[in-house]
Design a protein around this motif. Sequence first.
Motif, PDB file in Angstrom:
ATOM      1  N   LYS A 148       0.832  -1.205   0.000  1.00 32.62           N
ATOM      2  CA  LYS A 148       0.000   0.000   0.000  1.00 32.62           C
ATOM      3  C   LYS A 148       0.868   1.256   0.000  1.00 32.62           C
ATOM      4  CE  LYS A 148      -0.426  -0.044   5.052  1.00 32.62           C
ATOM      5  NZ  LYS A 148      -1.364  -0.144   6.196  1.00 32.62           N
ATOM      6  N   ARG A 149       0.246   2.373  -0.361  1.00 33.31           N
ATOM      7  CA  ARG A 149       0.911   3.672  -0.348  1.00 33.31           C
ATOM      8  C   ARG A 149       1.166   4.094   1.094  1.00 33.31           C
ATOM      9  NH1 ARG A 149       0.836   8.435  -3.718  1.00 33.31           N
ATOM     10  NH2 ARG A 149      -0.409   7.258  -5.240  1.00 33.31           N
ATOM     11  N   VAL A 150       2.372   4.606   1.348  1.00 33.09           N
ATOM     12  CA  VAL A 150       2.723   5.097   2.680  1.00 33.09           C
ATOM     13  C   VAL A 150       3.177   6.545   2.548  1.00 33.09           C
ATOM     14  CG1 VAL A 150       4.359   4.910   4.589  1.00 33.09           C
ATOM     15  CG2 VAL A 150       3.349   2.842   3.606  1.00 33.09           C
ATOM     16  N   VAL A 151       2.491   7.431   3.247  1.00 35.87           N
ATOM     17  CA  VAL A 151       2.837   8.850   3.219  1.00 35.87           C
ATOM     18  C   VAL A 151       3.712   9.204   4.418  1.00 35.87           C
ATOM     19  CG1 VAL A 151       1.917  11.194   3.225  1.00 35.87           C
ATOM     20  CG2 VAL A 151       0.717   9.384   1.975  1.00 35.87           C
ATOM     21  N   ASN A 152       3.377   8.664   5.583  1.00 34.58           N
ATOM     22  CA  ASN A 152       4.104   8.955   6.819  1.00 34.58           C
ATOM     23  C   ASN A 152       5.160   7.878   7.045  1.00 34.58           C
ATOM     24  OD1 ASN A 152       5.005   9.402   9.431  1.00 34.58           O
ATOM     25  ND2 ASN A 152       2.988  10.055  10.175  1.00 34.58           N
ATOM     26  N   LEU A 153       6.388   8.127   6.569  1.00 37.48           N
ATOM     27  CA  LEU A 153       7.454   7.132   6.682  1.00 37.48           C
ATOM     28  C   LEU A 153       7.857   6.904   8.134  1.00 37.48           C
ATOM     29  CD1 LEU A 153       9.449   5.254   5.286  1.00 37.48           C
ATOM     30  CD2 LEU A 153      11.029   7.185   5.094  1.00 37.48           C
ATOM     31  N   VAL A 154       7.848   7.949   8.948  1.00 34.93           N
ATOM     32  CA  VAL A 154       8.234   7.819  10.354  1.00 34.93           C
ATOM     33  C   VAL A 154       7.309   6.836  11.067  1.00 34.93           C
ATOM     34  CG1 VAL A 154       8.439   9.022  12.551  1.00 34.93           C
ATOM     35  CG2 VAL A 154       9.276  10.102  10.460  1.00 34.93           C
ATOM     36  N   GLN A 155       6.003   6.954  10.835  1.00 31.44           N
ATOM     37  CA  GLN A 155       5.050   6.045  11.461  1.00 31.44           C
ATOM     38  C   GLN A 155       5.243   4.628  10.957  1.00 31.44           C
ATOM     39  OE1 GLN A 155       2.764   6.675  13.987  1.00 31.44           O
ATOM     40  NE2 GLN A 155       2.613   4.438  13.952  1.00 31.44           N
ATOM     41  N   ALA A 156       5.502   4.489   9.635  1.00 31.03           N
ATOM     42  CA  ALA A 156       5.722   3.166   9.055  1.00 31.03           C
ATOM     43  C   ALA A 156       6.954   2.501   9.672  1.00 31.03           C
ATOM     44  CB  ALA A 156       5.884   3.277   7.539  1.00 31.03           C
TER      45      ALA A 156
END
Length: 238
Positions: A148-156
Amino acid sequence: MTARTSPTKLSPVAGRPILSNIRIVLADDHPVVRIGVRNMLQSDEGFDVVGEAGDGDEAITQTLETLPDILLLDLNMPRLPGLEAMRAIMNGSPTVKIILLTSTVTPQQIIEALQIGARGIVLKDALTDHLTSAIRTVVSGDYWIGGKRVVNLVQALHDLTKQAAVPERKTFGLTPREMDVVGCIVEGCSNRDIAKQFTLSEETVKRHLSNIFDKTGVSTRLELAMFAIAHRLVAPQA
């Protein structure tokens, strides 16, 4: 070396800007995989495969020579592993966006890849469903992780770190159905019980057991049950 063309150009119709094709280098040591991925990408007018490589060294050379928008890089490459090749490429061509292709990947490997500079990870058994979406997502500036698309890399990364802290469960190469059979053996089920539970023939259950014995190195149902408990192949009983 000639400079790469701008990602946008003027349309001959009313001078409207249009997007250029996404330029891609494909690096995988299996020719069949390269052929399949290339054919899939070339069927889309938005992609151009401008180079191919069969090992990590070739991947570096092709990327630095062609300066693609995207590098599709197999994680397990001969001569130079994918992560090492990616380090070299990021040092020499930091503008390229790298998507790793892999059959299996652990949370720790994903974390390491992202820290080096990967923008996406696509499992090979999901190429047909995810690859073109992953490429467009990464080109747009976001990440593609876990299908899936991930916008918030820090959270990922935070979520992946929590997953990596959990010891990986060993399966000894057992398939999901074989794991089901192991669970039934621990519960004391007969071949007939297992066959009825999963709508299988008893002959199929016997074949599953034979495969399980080969993979785990045991020879009796009792040994298998003890092996499964000792190696946590089944969830502990409450």
